[in-house]
Design a protein around this motif. Structure first.
Motif, PDB file in Angstrom:
ATOM      1  N   ARG A  27      12.260  -0.738 -14.538  1.00  0.00           N
ATOM      2  CA  ARG A  27      11.117   0.092 -14.107  1.00  0.00           C
ATOM      3  C   ARG A  27      10.150  -0.755 -13.274  1.00  0.00           C
ATOM      4  NH1 ARG A  27       7.940   4.114 -18.203  1.00  0.00           N
ATOM      5  NH2 ARG A  27       9.636   5.535 -17.666  1.00  0.00           N
ATOM      6  N   LYS A  28       9.891  -1.968 -13.747  1.00  0.00           N
ATOM      7  CA  LYS A  28       8.976  -2.856 -13.000  1.00  0.00           C
ATOM      8  C   LYS A  28       9.537  -3.196 -11.631  1.00  0.00           C
ATOM      9  CE  LYS A  28       7.978  -5.821 -16.462  1.00  0.00           C
ATOM     10  NZ  LYS A  28       7.719  -7.132 -17.012  1.00  0.00           N
ATOM     11  N   ALA A  29      10.891  -3.280 -11.563  1.00  0.00           N
ATOM     12  CA  ALA A  29      11.519  -3.690 -10.305  1.00  0.00           C
ATOM     13  C   ALA A  29      11.637  -2.551  -9.294  1.00  0.00           C
ATOM     14  CB  ALA A  29      12.909  -4.270 -10.596  1.00  0.00           C
ATOM     15  N   LEU A  30      11.362  -1.317  -9.711  1.00  0.00           N
ATOM     16  CA  LEU A  30      11.437  -0.198  -8.745  1.00  0.00           C
ATOM     17  C   LEU A  30      10.459  -0.451  -7.609  1.00  0.00           C
ATOM     18  CD1 LEU A  30      11.509   3.059 -10.968  1.00  0.00           C
ATOM     19  CD2 LEU A  30      13.364   2.140  -9.550  1.00  0.00           C
ATOM     20  N   ASP A  31      10.884  -0.098  -6.416  1.00  0.00           N
ATOM     21  CA  ASP A  31      10.017  -0.237  -5.257  1.00  0.00           C
ATOM     22  C   ASP A  31       8.774   0.655  -5.434  1.00  0.00           C
ATOM     23  OD1 ASP A  31       9.798  -1.018  -2.328  1.00  0.00           O
ATOM     24  OD2 ASP A  31       9.621   1.177  -2.244  1.00  0.00           O
ATOM     25  N   PRO A  32       7.568   0.104  -5.233  1.00  0.00           N
ATOM     26  CA  PRO A  32       6.357   0.904  -5.465  1.00  0.00           C
ATOM     27  C   PRO A  32       6.323   2.209  -4.684  1.00  0.00           C
ATOM     28  CG  PRO A  32       5.782  -1.399  -5.153  1.00  0.00           C
ATOM     29  CD  PRO A  32       7.267  -1.287  -4.886  1.00  0.00           C
ATOM     30  N   GLN A  33       6.857   2.174  -3.462  1.00  0.00           N
ATOM     31  CA  GLN A  33       6.858   3.410  -2.670  1.00  0.00           C
ATOM     32  C   GLN A  33       7.812   4.452  -3.274  1.00  0.00           C
ATOM     33  OE1 GLN A  33       7.175   2.643   1.532  1.00  0.00           O
ATOM     34  NE2 GLN A  33       7.590   4.812   1.946  1.00  0.00           N
ATOM     35  N   ASP A  34       8.954   3.978  -3.781  1.00  0.00           N
ATOM     36  CA  ASP A  34       9.885   4.906  -4.453  1.00  0.00           C
ATOM     37  C   ASP A  34       9.244   5.468  -5.713  1.00  0.00           C
ATOM     38  OD1 ASP A  34      11.759   4.347  -2.563  1.00  0.00           O
ATOM     39  OD2 ASP A  34      12.927   2.958  -3.802  1.00  0.00           O
ATOM     40  N   ARG A  35       8.511   4.606  -6.429  1.00  0.00           N
ATOM     41  CA  ARG A  35       7.818   5.075  -7.639  1.00  0.00           C
ATOM     42  C   ARG A  35       6.862   6.213  -7.302  1.00  0.00           C
ATOM     43  NH1 ARG A  35       5.213  -0.119  -9.891  1.00  0.00           N
ATOM     44  NH2 ARG A  35       7.108  -1.256 -10.279  1.00  0.00           N
ATOM     45  N   THR A  36       6.093   6.000  -6.208  1.00  0.00           N
ATOM     46  CA  THR A  36       5.128   7.028  -5.812  1.00  0.00           C
ATOM     47  C   THR A  36       5.845   8.321  -5.427  1.00  0.00           C
ATOM     48  OG1 THR A  36       3.685   5.297  -5.027  1.00  0.00           O
ATOM     49  CG2 THR A  36       3.199   7.512  -4.241  1.00  0.00           C
ATOM     50  N   GLU A  37       6.919   8.178  -4.629  1.00  0.00           N
ATOM     51  CA  GLU A  37       7.643   9.383  -4.199  1.00  0.00           C
ATOM     52  C   GLU A  37       8.247  10.116  -5.392  1.00  0.00           C
ATOM     53  OE1 GLU A  37      10.495   8.466  -1.114  1.00  0.00           O
ATOM     54  OE2 GLU A  37       8.891   7.714   0.182  1.00  0.00           O
ATOM     55  N   GLU A  38       8.869   9.343  -6.287  1.00  0.00           N
ATOM     56  CA  GLU A  38       9.487   9.984  -7.463  1.00  0.00           C
ATOM     57  C   GLU A  38       8.428  10.638  -8.346  1.00  0.00           C
ATOM     58  OE1 GLU A  38      12.755   8.489  -9.607  1.00  0.00           O
ATOM     59  OE2 GLU A  38      13.437   7.141  -8.021  1.00  0.00           O
ATOM     60  N   SER A  39       7.269   9.952  -8.485  1.00  0.00           N
ATOM     61  CA  SER A  39       6.187  10.533  -9.296  1.00  0.00           C
ATOM     62  C   SER A  39       5.716  11.853  -8.701  1.00  0.00           C
ATOM     63  CB  SER A  39       4.992   9.584  -9.385  1.00  0.00           C
ATOM     64  OG  SER A  39       5.300   8.451 -10.150  1.00  0.00           O
ATOM     65  N   ASN A  40       5.615  11.894  -7.373  1.00  0.00           N
ATOM     66  CA  ASN A  40       5.167  13.125  -6.717  1.00  0.00           C
ATOM     67  C   ASN A  40       6.153  14.270  -6.962  1.00  0.00           C
ATOM     68  OD1 ASN A  40       2.901  11.866  -5.762  1.00  0.00           O
ATOM     69  ND2 ASN A  40       3.731  11.468  -3.708  1.00  0.00           N
ATOM     70  N   GLU A  41       7.451  13.965  -6.838  1.00  0.00           N
ATOM     71  CA  GLU A  41       8.471  15.006  -7.047  1.00  0.00           C
ATOM     72  C   GLU A  41       8.462  15.475  -8.500  1.00  0.00           C
ATOM     73  OE1 GLU A  41      12.361  13.738  -5.531  1.00  0.00           O
ATOM     74  OE2 GLU A  41      11.308  12.610  -3.980  1.00  0.00           O
ATOM     75  N   LEU A  42       8.384  14.494  -9.392  1.00  0.00           N
ATOM     76  CA  LEU A  42       8.332  14.780 -10.828  1.00  0.00           C
ATOM     77  C   LEU A  42       7.132  15.671 -11.156  1.00  0.00           C
ATOM     78  CD1 LEU A  42       9.831  13.588 -13.336  1.00  0.00           C
ATOM     79  CD2 LEU A  42       8.305  11.651 -13.184  1.00  0.00           C
ATOM     80  N   GLY A  43       5.989  15.286 -10.632  1.00  0.00           N
ATOM     81  CA  GLY A  43       4.749  16.030 -10.885  1.00  0.00           C
ATOM     82  C   GLY A  43       4.853  17.462 -10.394  1.00  0.00           C
ATOM     83  N   ARG A  44       5.492  17.645  -9.243  1.00  0.00           N
ATOM     84  CA  ARG A  44       5.664  18.990  -8.682  1.00  0.00           C
ATOM     85  C   ARG A  44       6.477  19.857  -9.649  1.00  0.00           C
ATOM     86  NH1 ARG A  44       3.323  21.954  -7.094  1.00  0.00           N
ATOM     87  NH2 ARG A  44       2.135  20.249  -6.219  1.00  0.00           N
ATOM     88  N   HIS A  45       7.553  19.277 -10.223  1.00  0.00           N
ATOM     89  CA  HIS A  45       8.384  20.046 -11.169  1.00  0.00           C
ATOM     90  C   HIS A  45       7.612  20.394 -12.436  1.00  0.00           C
ATOM     91  CE1 HIS A  45      11.938  19.719  -8.744  1.00  0.00           C
ATOM     92  NE2 HIS A  45      11.897  18.390  -8.756  1.00  0.00           N
ATOM     93  N   VAL A  46       6.791  19.453 -12.914  1.00  0.00           N
ATOM     94  CA  VAL A  46       6.026  19.715 -14.137  1.00  0.00           C
ATOM     95  C   VAL A  46       5.026  20.846 -13.878  1.00  0.00           C
ATOM     96  CG1 VAL A  46       4.416  18.776 -15.850  1.00  0.00           C
ATOM     97  CG2 VAL A  46       6.283  17.327 -14.988  1.00  0.00           C
TER      98      VAL A  46
END
Ligand SMILES: Nc1nc2c(c(=O)[nH]1)N(C=O)[C@@H](CNc1ccc(C(=O)N[C@@H](CCC(=O)O)C(=O)O)cc1)CN2
Ligand SMILES: Nc1ncnc2c1ncn2[C@@H]1O[C@H](COP(=O)(O)OP(=O)(O)OP(=O)(O)O)[C@@H](O)[C@H]1O
Length: 221
Positions: A27-46
């Motif tokens: 998790r720490k090694a995930l690219d910060p930009q990918d983290r942000t993008e994935e968080s945005n997609e995740l948040g949209r689904h929630v």
């Protein structure tokens, strides 16, 4: 040779500890930009799921979302919780109490926070309540480091959520839905997470690809 139950238990505990540290590293090694993008997609689904299944605060309907304030590399929850409060949903977040117990406090954008003395998370400074006194809970969003396709989760290792969830039945049609939130790579194959007797299964998990439900007969979602 068959192993003693105690041996099995110890093995599962150690396997969990190894899996926990590798998931934390990944998790720490995930690219910060990918983290942000994935968080945005995740948040949209929630947010979409909540809007579809729960009516915002109006009188007696259940409209409180039991969530958590993300910290560090966790998928971001602040943006989605902000959106839900704007829609009129009530949000509560956990407070770490002694003996790995959780209490709950109201959250809205701008409420005063302080760092928990027991964990690396932020907590509202306002009044805190046992979950039974939280009015109108409709959904529990559960943090995790990884969740397998059998519906089991690995958390930070305190056992806070296992203890909390053990007070509520998950295997009845009107169970309070408990849904995890993880990055795409943290959805693991079935039976990947060693299960101990106290582990509490989830009804589903949000990833950036959407909501996956575990399809038991008793599914409330
Ligand atoms: N954002 C967020 N809030 C949350 C959780 C979470 O996972 N995420 N929790 C989910 O439960 C609870 C806090 N859980 C935590 C459990 C352990 C540690 C912790 O510091 N663990 C030590 C190891 C402790 C041990 O092994 O005994 C460590 O990381 O060094 C931190 C938080 C409640 N609030
Ligand atoms: N219902 C319970 N009653 C008493 N102790 C429990 C209960 N559930 C879990 N525990 C204790 O909590 C410890 C941590 O459990 P586990 O490794 O499953 O945590 P986790 O699910 O990763 O953490 P968390 O729920 O905080 O995210 C276990 O070793 C166990 O002793």
């Amino acid at each position: 040779m068959t192993q003693s139950p105690r041996g099995d238990e110890k093995d599962r505990h150690e396997q969990k500890a190894r899996l926990r540290s590798s998931l934390r590293e990944a998790r720490k090694a995930l690219d910060p930009q990918d983290r942000t993008e994935e968080s945005n997609e995740l948040g949209r689904h929630v947010v979409d799921h909540v809007r579809r299944t729960i009516t915002p605060s109006s009188g007696s309907a259940r409209s409180t979302i039991a969530a958590y304030l993300s910290a560090g590399p966790e998928p971001d929850t602040i943006a989605l919780l902000t959106e839900l409060t704007t829609d009129g949903y009530d949000v509560v977040v956990p407070i770490c109490e002694p003996d790995y117990q959780l209490s709950w406090a109201a959250w809205a954008p701008g409420v005063a926070l302080e760092r928990s003395p027991r964990a690396w998370v932020q907590e509202p400074v306002g009044p805190r309540f046992p979950f039974d006194e939280v009015p109108g809970a409709a959904l529990i969003l559960v943090p995790a480091l990884g969740i397998d396709r059998s519906g089991y989760r690995l958390g930070q290792g305190g056992g806070y959520y296992d203890r909390f969830l053990s007070h509520y039945r998950h295997d009845v049609p009107d169970a309070l839905p408990r849904l995890g939130m993880i990055y795409r790579s943290e959805l693991l194959p079935s039976d990947r997470i060693p299960v101990e007797p106290f582990d509490q299964p989830l009804h589903g998990v949000f990833t950036p690809d959407g909501l996956l439900t575990f399809g038991r007969d008793d599914e409330p979602v």
